[in-house]
Structures are given as C-alpha cells and as structure tokens.
Design an enzyme around this catalytic site. Structure first.
Site, short mmCIF file in Angstrom:
data_model
loop_
_atom_site.label_atom_id
_atom_site.label_comp_id
_atom_site.label_asym_id
_atom_site.label_seq_id
_atom_site.Cartn_x
_atom_site.Cartn_y
_atom_site.Cartn_z
N LYS A 33 0.84 -1.20 0.00
CA LYS A 33 0.00 0.00 0.00
C LYS A 33 0.87 1.26 0.00
CE LYS A 33 -0.44 -0.15 5.02
NZ LYS A 33 -1.17 -0.73 6.14
N TYR A 249 16.68 30.25 3.49
CA TYR A 249 15.56 31.04 4.03
C TYR A 249 15.77 31.34 5.51
CZ TYR A 249 12.72 30.40 -0.13
OH TYR A 249 12.23 30.43 -1.40
C1 LIG Z 1 -0.32 -1.81 6.76
C2 LIG Z 1 -0.95 -3.06 7.16
C3 LIG Z 1 -0.17 -4.22 7.39
C4 LIG Z 1 1.34 -4.24 7.39
O1 LIG Z 1 1.84 -3.81 8.64
P1 LIG Z 1 3.41 -3.81 8.92
O2 LIG Z 1 3.51 -3.36 10.33
O3 LIG Z 1 4.01 -2.82 7.98
O4 LIG Z 1 3.91 -5.18 8.67
C5 LIG Z 1 -0.85 -5.40 7.66
N1 LIG Z 1 -2.19 -5.44 7.70
C6 LIG Z 1 -2.96 -4.35 7.51
C7 LIG Z 1 -4.45 -4.47 7.60
C8 LIG Z 1 -2.37 -3.12 7.25
O5 LIG Z 1 -3.14 -2.04 7.07
#
Ligand SMILES: *Cc1c(COP(=O)(O)O)cnc(C)c1O
Length: 340
Positions: A33, A249
């Site tokens: 994601k 800046y």
């Molecule tokens: C982001 C997410 C993960 C992954 O979590 P990590 O801590 O990065 O391994 C797993 N399950 C769900 C539902 C998530 O939203």
C-alpha cells in the site's frame, strides 16, 4: 537528479528471513500500500514476484490494477468502488453495510474488529456477515483481523489473538452448517509474525519488515533485517560561505569560519520534510544539513557531486520523533527509483 536506490540484495535477504519464519514463501503476503511504503509500487511488486511471493495487499483498486500481473491474489483493504474486479482481487469487508455494495461472485476477506476499533465487523456479527455474503453469491476467501500493538510489550496481542481464535471457531462452524468452504485466516503484520514462535496461520501480511525495519520493543528477539531504500541527491552548485554569512531562508545557519557549501536537488517538495532543518541531522558520510530545507533543494557542507542523504531511516525517525514508516512513505512518487 535526486533518486531512490532499492537494494535487491537487501530485499531478498529480508524476504528470505520472513518466509523462513512464516514457514514458506506461500505464507507471506507482501503489503504494497501507499506506493510500497514510498519505495515504488511496481518495482517492489516485480522484485517480490521474482523472489517467489504470490500474494500482495494494497489499499485501493488503482494500486491493485497496477500490480495485477505479478500476483495470484491481491487483497484490497479500502475499496469504495466495488465493481470491476479481476479473479485475483479480494475485497476487505469493513462493515456489514458493505455487503450490499459488493458485486456477486467477487471474493471477500471479512475483516473482524478484535479490538483495534478502526474497521471491520464485530465478532458477534460474523454470522450475519457470512449469511449475507452467501446469499449474494459472494465468495468468502478469508477472515482476518489486525493487531493494534503487536510491537509493544503488552497483553493486547494475546487478548486480540484469543478473540480471533474464537472468531475462527465461529466461522468454521457457520461455514460447515452452510456447507461452504472454510476460508483462510490471517492476523499477523510484521511485528505479530515475529512474535509467533511457531507461526500457524495461513499467511502473514508483511510490510515494514520487508523494507528492513521492525519497531518492536527491543526485549523481543528481532531478526537482522536490512534497509532496502537509500535516498540520493545531486549537486546543483557550490560556493564558499564566508565566516559570519548565513545560508537559505531565514538565514538560520551561520558559518563560524569560511567553508565550502553546496546545494543539492532534494527538498520538502520531494517528501524530505522541512522538519529536518531543526535537527542536527548528518548524512551517512557525516555531512550536515545547513539551515532550512527548501522546496527543491537543501544545503550541505561538502562539494561531492552525489550524496547519500540516508540509507537507514532509523536515526532520522528518532530525531523527528516519528516512525520509519512515515519517512519512507512521505517520499514523492516523482523521484526516480533505481534497482541495484
Ligand atoms: C499496513 C498493514 C499491514 C502491514 O503492517 P506492517 O507493520 O508494515 O507489517 C498489515 N495489515 C494491515 C491491515 C495493514 O493495514
């Protein structure tokens, strides 16, 4: 041009440790994601496939469409538009109301809220969900949950695990009653996976550990992971900053003696947050960020043509009082990604 270098060797090293701990490559779903936590969605997807991973997790249908060619199964966590699915796509059911929005013959993973109270149906709504989905000819391919604090030394992990164990029993008996196949079960993110000594769920959803970080309490025995992403910038111009002159800046950095400084093509517009200026951040080679980070550039006390800004975000995360996730995920999708 600023660039992100992705280390294939380190990614494979991490995926190897992860799949050994999970039991096999088939028991790992890579979480891609948000542009693969800023690493680059298609680059990480193709590398994960090359390694032998068959499952992925994304946030949206758009992300799923971009990586469809690489995986057999793709779980979409937050999809509002419930049409146009491929046979590889599985939709997370985040509420009972969603049942009527999902197209018949799609595949669904029922999300159960075991204590995080963000998304998902409640444990006592499992039967209603299964009956509703079954009636609409929707395939239930899994039931899953998410831990709110698997990285902490607290009893939450055990409490949620026990709630989920009861959910599994319920799901099994309801499916048996209806003579429909018993779905898969999954609950572990990176931290939770490494808290299991003998991991026995169908698969784990692994994000941050694949990218080389794990934020677990140090009392847990942690695997030796390696950061996959490093961030590089190129010199735009150099000059001598005279004693007493200041830079950028607000002129917030003042030279204590004559010094060589250069400007590099990376700034907060690329997701390298302005907050960096307030801290005493030094690059892996020991160069200091001088004064404020601008939108498109920052200044360092060197004239090297190319500088590694970071190759491990742990120090930066600590300085900024945040987590590694936030630093890599903030990096702009516009930065070129190179696999090495
Ligand atoms: C982001 C997410 C993960 C992954 O979590 P990590 O801590 O990065 O391994 C797993 N399950 C769900 C539902 C998530 O939203």
């Amino acid at each position: 041009m600023a660039k992100i270098v992705l280390s294939k060797e380190n990614l494979f090293h991490n995926l190897n440790l992860i799949s050994k701990h999970a039991g096999s490559k088939d028991k790992v779903a890579v979480v891609l994601k948000d542009n693969a936590y800023g690493h680059g969605l298609s680059q990480i997807a193709s590398l994960a496939q090359e390694f032998g991973i068959k499952k992925a997790v994304v946030r949206t249908l758009d992300e799923a469409l971009l990586i469809e060619q690489y995986f057999e199964d793709i779980l979409i966590l937050n999809q509002n538009n419930h049409s146009s699915y491929s046979h590889a796509f599985h939709i997370a059911l985040n509420s009972l109301e969603d049942i009527n929005n999902i197209e018949p013959y799609s595949k669904v993973h029922i999300k159960v809220d075991t204590g995080m109270h963000r998304n998902g149906i409640l444990p006592n709504q499992v039967k209603e969900a299964i009956l509703g989905l079954h009636k609409r000819n929707i395939e239930i391919s899994a039931a899953f949950t998410h831990h709110r604090s698997a990285d902490n030394l607290s009893c939450d992990f055990f409490w949620q695990s026990s709630v989920f164990r009861a959910v599994k029993e319920d799901v099994k008996s309801i499916c048996e009653e209806l003579s429909i196949p018993i779905p898969c079960f999954h609950s572990a993110n990176s931290s939770a996976l490494f808290r299991h000594k003998n991991f026995n769920e169908d698969f784990a959803r692994v994000g941050i550990a694949m990218y080389g970080y794990l934020e677990n309490d140090p009392t847990f025995k942690l695997p030796c992971l390696k950061p996959v992403l490093s961030l590089w910038a190129n010199k735009i111009s150099s000059r001598i900053l005279k004693k007493g002159q200041s830079i950028g800046y607000g002129g917030t950095y003042q030279a204590e003696e004559d010094m060589t400084v250069s400007t590099y093509d990376l700034g907060y517009g690329d997701g390298f947050l302005r907050i960096n200026e307030k801290q005493d951040y030094t690059t892996p080679k020991g160069y200091k960020i001088l004064g404020r980070v601008s939108m498109d550039n920052l200044s360092l006390n060197t004239d090297d043509n190319e500088v590694c800004i970071f190759e491990d975000v742990k120090d930066l995360a600590k300085l900024q009082n945040t987590i590694s996730y936030e630093i890599t995920t903030s990096l702009s999708t516009e930065i070129v990604r190179v696999i090495k």
